[in-house]
Design an enzyme around this catalytic site. Structure first.
Site, PDB file in Angstrom:
ATOM      1  N   ILE A   1       0.858  -1.186   0.000  1.00 17.04           N
ATOM      2  CA  ILE A   1       0.000   0.000   0.000  1.00 17.04           C
ATOM      3  C   ILE A   1       0.893   1.235   0.000  1.00 17.04           C
ATOM      4  O   ILE A   1       1.655   1.462   0.948  1.00 17.04           O
ATOM      5  CB  ILE A   1      -0.952  -0.013   1.223  1.00 17.04           C
ATOM      6  CG1 ILE A   1      -1.762  -1.330   1.255  1.00 17.04           C
ATOM      7  CG2 ILE A   1      -1.862   1.209   1.198  1.00 17.04           C
ATOM      8  CD1 ILE A   1      -2.543  -1.634  -0.004  1.00 17.04           C
ATOM      9  N   GLU A   2       0.801   2.009  -1.062  1.00 20.93           N
ATOM     10  CA  GLU A   2       1.650   3.188  -1.212  1.00 20.93           C
ATOM     11  C   GLU A   2       0.831   4.467  -1.320  1.00 20.93           C
ATOM     12  O   GLU A   2       1.312   5.498  -1.762  1.00 20.93           O
ATOM     13  CB  GLU A   2       2.586   3.004  -2.429  1.00 20.93           C
ATOM     14  CG  GLU A   2       3.423   1.728  -2.294  1.00 20.93           C
ATOM     15  CD  GLU A   2       4.653   1.695  -3.173  1.00 20.93           C
ATOM     16  OE1 GLU A   2       5.173   2.766  -3.517  1.00 20.93           O
ATOM     17  OE2 GLU A   2       5.095   0.573  -3.498  1.00 20.93           O
ATOM     18  N   LEU A   3      -0.453   4.367  -0.958  1.00 25.49           N
ATOM     19  CA  LEU A   3      -1.308   5.552  -0.868  1.00 25.49           C
ATOM     20  C   LEU A   3      -1.837   5.600   0.558  1.00 25.49           C
ATOM     21  O   LEU A   3      -2.231   4.563   1.112  1.00 25.49           O
ATOM     22  CB  LEU A   3      -2.496   5.437  -1.832  1.00 25.49           C
ATOM     23  CG  LEU A   3      -2.176   5.398  -3.325  1.00 25.49           C
ATOM     24  CD1 LEU A   3      -3.444   5.125  -4.136  1.00 25.49           C
ATOM     25  CD2 LEU A   3      -1.549   6.717  -3.761  1.00 25.49           C
TER      26      LEU A   3
END
Ligand SMILES: *[C@@H]1O[C@H](CO)[C@@H](O)[C@H](O)[C@H]1NC(C)=O
Ligand SMILES: *[C@@H]1O[C@H](CO)[C@@H](O)[C@H](O)[C@H]1NC(C)=O
Length: 312
Positions: free
Chosen positions: A212-214
């Site tokens: 998860i990069e948001l």
């Protein structure tokens, strides 16, 4: 689904893959690497999101690779008309002309076919996953990634997504399909054509990875509920199998995108991205830059303050 050695070798030879090495593995002259729960030599290698990649099976013949997360599921039901979206590179997924994507059931009363993002066929993945599993690899489905517009909103959203992911990618379950005719979807099971054929398999994925990069907009309530529900479903439906929940956080602490998730839900494996972020990358250990600090020890402390304490 299990294959006899004979049918696996025969199927592989028919496809002109590297059948001699499969035969060698099955005959025992090559020892395939396998995932060892709790072991410290497991190696994970992401596959799917690059350009000009080789087929998934190529890497399943590598004895050094134990776990392959396939990436990425880069849209979730709110963004994908009630279904997730998925990209997996050159060898990944596509749909035959005329029906490239599954028709989603809509999300929150809004059905917009423009948002259908789940490819209806992944024939190469479909052929390779059972082969890889036979070779002892753990194949995971990776959620998130560095691009995309994915987001969950609240615990109920996470639970519903878990039920979908499990029904679609977990062990084949006719009652789930009968209960959810609008999402009767098994994206990895079917061959390229729209018919039932002997090339259709019942694929049971080995787990789910979170890259998860948001930043979540709900303090990770959706992600935490998603992981917790997946664990309940794994224990309910196939308690004897070792499924994996893994995560790939950035190395910064506090971790803005996955920190709350890692605190609030139990992971089996974390492959922290000790690279690309100069302030905490592993290279700082060898070639320090001002202000840089390889923060492995801080990660140990952080992980042990949450739900994965003692588990990694
Ligand atoms: C199959 O799915 C149904 C409906 O979701 C569920 O109640 C049942 O426990 C599942 N059974 C197995 C063995 O997976
Ligand atoms: C493919 O199968 C689905 C489900 O059975 C059906 O709704 C659809 O019309 C079929 N598409 C084609 C092009 O045959």
């Amino acid at each position: 689904m299990m294959f006899s050695s004979r049918s696996l070798v025969a199927a592989t030879a028919a496809l002109s893959l590297i059948s001699s090495s499969v035969a060698a593995v099955l005959e025992g002259s090559i020892t395939p690497a396998t995932y060892v729960p709790g072991g410290n030599t497991n190696l994970a290698m992401y596959w799917g999101a690059g350009v000009n990649e080789q087929e998934l099976s190529t890497f399943c013949y590598e004895s050094t690779v134990d776990i392959i997360p396939i990436g990425f599921m880069n849209a979730f039901p709110a963004q994908g008309n009630g279904l997730p979206g998925f990209v997996a590179g050159d060898y990944g997924c596509w749909g035959p002309e005329g029906y490239p994507y599954y028709q989603g059931p809509g999300y929150d009363g809004d059905n917009d076919p423009e948002n259908n993002l789940l490819p209806s066929r992944c024939p190469n993945i479909q052929q390779d996953i059972p082969l890889c599993q036979q070779l002892g690899k753990k194949i995971l489905l990776s959620l998130g990634g560095g691009s995309g517009n994915y987001q969950l909103t609240g615990a109920a959203d996470g639970v519903a997504f878990a039920e979908f992911l499990w029904g679609a990618y977990g062990p084949y379950n006719q009652s789930w399909i009968d209960l959810n005719p609008a999402t009767n979807i098994r994206p990895f099971d079917r061959g390229l054509y729209n018919t039932s054929t002997s090339t259709d398999y019942q694929i049971d994925i080995d787990g789910f990875d979170f890259d998860i990069e948001l930043a979540p907009t709900d303090s990770a309530a959706g992600y935490i509920a998603l992981v917790n529900r997946l664990r309940e479903l794994m224990a309910r439906d196939n308690p004897s199998k070792t499924y994996i929940i893994s995560g790939a956080p950035q190395c910064s602490l506090p971790e803005p995108n996955m920190g709350d998730l890692i605190t609030g839900a139990k992971f089996d494996l974390l492959w922290i991205q000790f690279y690309n972020t100069p302030s905490c990358s592993a290279r700082e250990y060898f070639t320090p830059v001002p202000g840089g600090h390889f923060n492995f020890d801080q990660w140990v402390t952080f992980v042990n303050s949450g739900k994965s304490a003692g588990n990694l």
